[in-house]
Design a protein around this motif. Structure first.
Motif, PDB file in Angstrom:
ATOM      1  N   PRO A 329       0.941  -1.729   0.019  1.00 39.21           N
ATOM      2  CA  PRO A 329       0.190   0.105   0.466  1.00 39.21           C
ATOM      3  C   PRO A 329       0.447   1.304   0.134  1.00 39.21           C
ATOM      4  CG  PRO A 329       0.030  -0.955   2.161  1.00 39.21           C
ATOM      5  CD  PRO A 329       0.708  -2.035   1.355  1.00 39.21           C
ATOM      6  N   ASP A 330       1.697   0.950   0.666  1.00 41.00           N
ATOM      7  CA  ASP A 330       2.736   2.035   0.398  1.00 41.00           C
ATOM      8  C   ASP A 330       3.697   2.594  -1.226  1.00 41.00           C
ATOM      9  OD1 ASP A 330       2.423   2.652   3.404  1.00 41.00           O
ATOM     10  OD2 ASP A 330       3.483   1.353   3.594  1.00 41.00           O
ATOM     11  N   LEU A 331       3.389   2.088  -1.312  1.00 38.71           N
ATOM     12  CA  LEU A 331       4.236   2.476  -3.254  1.00 38.71           C
ATOM     13  C   LEU A 331       3.400   3.131  -3.843  1.00 38.71           C
ATOM     14  CD1 LEU A 331       6.480  -1.555  -3.684  1.00 38.71           C
ATOM     15  CD2 LEU A 331       6.729   0.867  -2.296  1.00 38.71           C
ATOM     16  N   GLU A 332       4.232   3.639  -5.028  1.00 36.74           N
ATOM     17  CA  GLU A 332       3.561   4.957  -5.446  1.00 36.74           C
ATOM     18  C   GLU A 332       2.701   4.863  -6.643  1.00 36.74           C
ATOM     19  OE1 GLU A 332       3.571   7.327  -4.835  1.00 36.74           O
ATOM     20  OE2 GLU A 332       2.750   8.990  -6.068  1.00 36.74           O
ATOM     21  N   HIS A 333       2.465   3.359  -7.163  1.00 37.28           N
ATOM     22  CA  HIS A 333       1.236   3.387  -7.699  1.00 37.28           C
ATOM     23  C   HIS A 333       0.582   2.442  -7.162  1.00 37.28           C
ATOM     24  CE1 HIS A 333       4.879  -0.082  -6.956  1.00 37.28           C
ATOM     25  NE2 HIS A 333       3.257  -1.044  -6.659  1.00 37.28           N
ATOM     26  N   ALA A 334       0.857   1.895  -6.440  1.00 39.39           N
ATOM     27  CA  ALA A 334      -0.363   1.664  -5.026  1.00 39.39           C
ATOM     28  C   ALA A 334      -1.877   2.595  -4.529  1.00 39.39           C
ATOM     29  CB  ALA A 334      -0.819   0.458  -4.109  1.00 39.39           C
ATOM     30  N   LYS A 335      -0.895   3.828  -4.203  1.00 40.21           N
ATOM     31  CA  LYS A 335      -1.311   5.470  -4.111  1.00 40.21           C
ATOM     32  C   LYS A 335      -1.881   5.410  -4.336  1.00 40.21           C
ATOM     33  CE  LYS A 335       1.818   6.824  -0.216  1.00 40.21           C
ATOM     34  NZ  LYS A 335       2.905   6.936  -0.209  1.00 40.21           N
ATOM     35  N   ILE A 336      -1.670   5.726  -6.365  1.00 39.92           N
ATOM     36  CA  ILE A 336      -2.437   5.853  -7.720  1.00 39.92           C
ATOM     37  C   ILE A 336      -3.510   5.254  -7.965  1.00 39.92           C
ATOM     38  CG2 ILE A 336      -2.077   5.664 -10.039  1.00 39.92           C
ATOM     39  CD1 ILE A 336       1.278   6.591  -9.609  1.00 39.92           C
ATOM     40  N   ILE A 337      -4.057   4.041  -7.094  1.00 36.39           N
ATOM     41  CA  ILE A 337      -5.431   3.510  -7.807  1.00 36.39           C
ATOM     42  C   ILE A 337      -6.740   3.538  -6.269  1.00 36.39           C
ATOM     43  CG2 ILE A 337      -5.939   1.103  -7.130  1.00 36.39           C
ATOM     44  CD1 ILE A 337      -3.128  -0.009  -8.545  1.00 36.39           C
ATOM     45  N   MET A 338      -5.527   3.536  -4.919  1.00 35.30           N
ATOM     46  CA  MET A 338      -6.099   4.501  -4.194  1.00 35.30           C
ATOM     47  C   MET A 338      -6.949   5.915  -4.507  1.00 35.30           C
ATOM     48  SD  MET A 338      -6.306   1.983  -1.564  1.00 35.30           S
ATOM     49  CE  MET A 338      -7.360   3.021  -0.461  1.00 35.30           C
ATOM     50  N   THR A 339      -6.115   6.416  -4.577  1.00 36.89           N
ATOM     51  CA  THR A 339      -6.051   8.264  -5.791  1.00 36.89           C
ATOM     52  C   THR A 339      -7.579   8.155  -6.572  1.00 36.89           C
ATOM     53  OG1 THR A 339      -4.493   9.177  -5.283  1.00 36.89           O
ATOM     54  CG2 THR A 339      -6.100  10.269  -6.902  1.00 36.89           C
ATOM     55  N   ILE A 340      -7.119   6.694  -7.422  1.00 39.87           N
ATOM     56  CA  ILE A 340      -7.921   6.889  -8.467  1.00 39.87           C
ATOM     57  C   ILE A 340      -9.666   6.345  -8.408  1.00 39.87           C
ATOM     58  CG2 ILE A 340      -8.983   4.939 -10.345  1.00 39.87           C
ATOM     59  CD1 ILE A 340      -5.660   5.548 -11.387  1.00 39.87           C
ATOM     60  N   ALA A 341      -9.385   5.123  -6.669  1.00 36.18           N
ATOM     61  CA  ALA A 341     -10.925   4.688  -6.813  1.00 36.18           C
ATOM     62  C   ALA A 341     -11.646   6.225  -5.745  1.00 36.18           C
ATOM     63  CB  ALA A 341     -10.199   3.536  -5.366  1.00 36.18           C
ATOM     64  N   ARG A 342     -10.727   6.646  -5.209  1.00 34.52           N
ATOM     65  CA  ARG A 342     -11.398   7.685  -4.241  1.00 34.52           C
ATOM     66  C   ARG A 342     -12.246   8.857  -5.290  1.00 34.52           C
ATOM     67  NH1 ARG A 342      -6.612   7.635   0.104  1.00 34.52           N
ATOM     68  NH2 ARG A 342      -7.423   6.496   0.638  1.00 34.52           N
ATOM     69  N   ASN A 343     -11.641   9.487  -6.621  1.00 35.35           N
ATOM     70  CA  ASN A 343     -11.630   9.885  -7.600  1.00 35.35           C
ATOM     71  C   ASN A 343     -13.387   9.088  -8.446  1.00 35.35           C
ATOM     72  OD1 ASN A 343      -9.691  11.860  -7.444  1.00 35.35           O
ATOM     73  ND2 ASN A 343      -8.800  10.928  -9.165  1.00 35.35           N
ATOM     74  N   GLN A 346     -16.181   9.497  -6.201  1.00 36.03           N
ATOM     75  CA  GLN A 346     -16.582  10.973  -5.743  1.00 36.03           C
ATOM     76  C   GLN A 346     -17.596  11.434  -6.994  1.00 36.03           C
ATOM     77  OE1 GLN A 346     -13.911  14.368  -5.619  1.00 36.03           O
ATOM     78  NE2 GLN A 346     -13.218  13.180  -3.738  1.00 36.03           N
ATOM     79  N   GLN A 347     -17.002  10.328  -8.491  1.00 34.95           N
ATOM     80  CA  GLN A 347     -17.977  11.226  -9.731  1.00 34.95           C
ATOM     81  C   GLN A 347     -18.960  10.016  -9.659  1.00 34.95           C
ATOM     82  OE1 GLN A 347     -17.690  12.583 -12.389  1.00 34.95           O
ATOM     83  NE2 GLN A 347     -15.921  13.272 -11.193  1.00 34.95           N
ATOM     84  N   VAL A 348     -19.531   8.891  -8.873  1.00 35.99           N
ATOM     85  CA  VAL A 348     -20.487   7.894  -8.702  1.00 35.99           C
ATOM     86  C   VAL A 348     -21.303   9.170  -7.504  1.00 35.99           C
ATOM     87  CG1 VAL A 348     -21.752   6.229  -6.772  1.00 35.99           C
ATOM     88  CG2 VAL A 348     -19.415   5.897  -8.576  1.00 35.99           C
ATOM     89  N   HIS A 349     -21.126   9.472  -6.586  1.00 35.94           N
ATOM     90  CA  HIS A 349     -21.968  10.590  -5.803  1.00 35.94           C
ATOM     91  C   HIS A 349     -22.037  11.403  -7.158  1.00 35.94           C
ATOM     92  CE1 HIS A 349     -22.961  12.000  -2.016  1.00 35.94           C
ATOM     93  NE2 HIS A 349     -22.139  12.833  -1.945  1.00 35.94           N
ATOM     94  N   LEU A 350     -21.196  12.089  -7.680  1.00 35.92           N
ATOM     95  CA  LEU A 350     -21.772  13.199  -8.294  1.00 35.92           C
ATOM     96  C   LEU A 350     -23.081  13.381  -9.032  1.00 35.92           C
ATOM     97  CD1 LEU A 350     -18.724  15.690  -9.549  1.00 35.92           C
ATOM     98  CD2 LEU A 350     -20.677  16.652  -8.378  1.00 35.92           C
ATOM     99  N   ARG A 351     -22.709  11.709 -10.205  1.00 34.63           N
ATOM    100  CA  ARG A 351     -24.148  11.113 -10.750  1.00 34.63           C
ATOM    101  C   ARG A 351     -25.177  11.308  -9.764  1.00 34.63           C
ATOM    102  NH1 ARG A 351     -28.169   8.367 -11.509  1.00 34.63           N
ATOM    103  NH2 ARG A 351     -28.001   7.392 -13.656  1.00 34.63           N
ATOM    104  N   ASN A 352     -24.905  10.854  -8.637  1.00 39.46           N
ATOM    105  CA  ASN A 352     -26.500  10.275  -8.106  1.00 39.46           C
ATOM    106  C   ASN A 352     -26.715  11.913  -7.764  1.00 39.46           C
ATOM    107  OD1 ASN A 352     -25.939   7.726  -8.451  1.00 39.46           O
ATOM    108  ND2 ASN A 352     -25.021   7.728  -6.495  1.00 39.46           N
ATOM    109  N   LEU A 353     -26.004  13.284  -7.632  1.00 42.06           N
ATOM    110  CA  LEU A 353     -26.307  14.148  -6.842  1.00 42.06           C
ATOM    111  C   LEU A 353     -27.286  14.768  -7.793  1.00 42.06           C
ATOM    112  CD1 LEU A 353     -23.762  15.624  -5.127  1.00 42.06           C
ATOM    113  CD2 LEU A 353     -25.459  15.247  -4.169  1.00 42.06           C
TER     114      LEU A 353
END
Ligand SMILES: Nc1ncnc2c1ncn2[C@@H]1O[C@H](COP(=O)(O)OP(=O)(O)O)[C@@H](O)[C@H]1O
Ligand SMILES: [Mg+2]
Length: 367
Positions: A329-343, A346-353
């Motif tokens: 989880p601490d390596l850069e590529h894992a962090k990138i995937i975590m950020t993508i999941a959070r993005n 947010q897109q799901v939330h926006l779509r529902n809003l």
């Protein structure tokens, strides 16, 4: 002084610049409560699920901004409640009443890393506290059991008149794969017509419990099988995975068009195998070209969720059955995937809003 309005608070919150939160998420309805006596102010905000360190950080930025804008207020308390919003849809309510959102992970071509993305997004969302299910619907190459190190078959139990299947569990997510039920050697021609029937059964006959997200690893391509599946699953939206090279982008474009044709919103594009950083020199190589995913998103007005580098540990994780966001989880590529999941969250939330915005605004009372 005690009549500060939601609108005023909202305008202040919107001044906060934080790359981890999209401003569109801050609407009147995300402010659940404000209470003030002129000196003290309490604000309750609801935002999509994100880890507490991000929320704590945001909270401090909000407080600082409020104190600056409202100089008479001496004490500010901001509570952030995190909640996954619900995609309201009649079809989904009847097939999957306890599932808040359904997401298809699709690609125009095979071999672009669609399953790797589906697995890691599912595990990433679960790591942030969501209840997540994963359906491996790729009849051409069901690879999710392998990527999650699963060998056993799901158990079945009798529930009144019907049989219910218990999903398998791995790394905090529930899953079912067509690969666990269909013989590897069965001809594809026979698997095709089975696919939509099997996927329907996965939705109705599997005991998923309550889920925030149910993710589908779709078969690659835009043929009849894919189209039937897209129409069978009541989708909140789709995520398209592509590599930066033109041959992949051409097919990704077709996939995007398939979803828009059947009115399924595309939540975003993920570029995989974006670049490679040589471990010995640290030099960056654009093996499959550069910026294709971002360009495609712009061209097709879809959100660009992010780019994942080529990383031997990602491949090794897939083969070992340990997803990278869990393993390292601490390596850069894992962090990138975590950020993508959070993005994506947010897109799901926006779509529902957006889908509910008319009702939300009507229901909203200025305090
Ligand atoms: N960014 C990456 N870096 C290294 N290997 C990757 C990456 N993305 C995918 N892979 C590997 O490439 C292979 C194909 O990926 P997969 O997810 O199975 O593709 P698809 O589902 O699109 O056919 C797998 O072995 C996977 O582990
Ligand atoms: Mg696959």
């Amino acid at each position: 002084m005690s009549d500060i309005t939601k609108t005023e608070i909202l305008n202040t919150l919107k001044n906060v610049n934080d790359p981890r939160i999209k401003k569109e998420l801050l609407i009147l309805n995300s402010i659940k409560k404000i209470e003030t006596n002129g000196k003290n102010l309490l604000v309750d905000i609801v935002l999509p699920l994100s880890p507490s360190e991000v929320n704590d950080d945001l909270k401090n930025k909000f407080i600082k901004e409020i104190k600056e804008d409202f100089s008479d207020i001496k004490n500010v308390k901001v509570n952030i409640e995190t909640k996954v919003s619900v995609h309201k849809d009649k079809n989904k309510d009847s097939l999957l009443p306890d599932v808040k959102n359904t997401i298809a992970v699709a690609s125009g071509k095979g071999g672009v890393g669609k399953s790797m993305v589906a697995v890691n997004l599912a595990v990433a969302l679960a790591k942030d506290g969501a209840n997540v299910g994963l359906i491996d619907a790729d009849i051409y190459g069901p690879s999710i059991p392998l990527m999650l190190g699963i060998k056993e078959k799901p158990k079945v139990y009798q529930n009144q008149q019907t049989m219910k299947m218990i999903p398998l569990e791995s790394y905090g997510i529930k899953l079912i794969s067509i690969g666990l039920l269909v013989d590897d050697n069965a001809p594809v021609i026979w698997r095709g017509p089975m696919a939509s029937g099997a996927v329907k059964q996965f939705m109705t006959d599997v005991d998923w419990g309550e889920l925030d997200y149910l993710i589908f690893d779709m078969p690659p391509g835009t043929g009849d099988i894919q189209l039937t599946l897209v129409q069978t699953i009541p989708l909140t939206g789709a995520v398209i995975v592509t590599t930066p090279q033109e041959v992949s982008l051409i097919d990704a474009r077709k996939a995007l068009k398939m979803f828009t044709r059947v009115n399924v919103p595309v939540l975003g594009v993920i570029e995989n195998m974006s670049y490679f950083i040589a471990p010995d020199t640290g030099k960056k190589y654009d093996i499959f070209g550069n910026g294709g995913g971002a360009k495609l998103s712009e061209e097709l007005k879809a959100h660009f969720l992010g780019g994942i580098p080529i990383e031997p540990k990602i491949r090794a994780g897939g083969d070992k059955g340990i997803p990278i966001v869990f393993d390292t989880p601490d390596l850069e590529h894992a962090k990138i995937i975590m950020t993508i999941a959070r993005n994506l969250a947010q897109q799901v939330h926006l779509r529902n809003l957006t889908a509910d915005s008319k009702i939300e605004i009507l229901l909203d009372n200025e305090e």
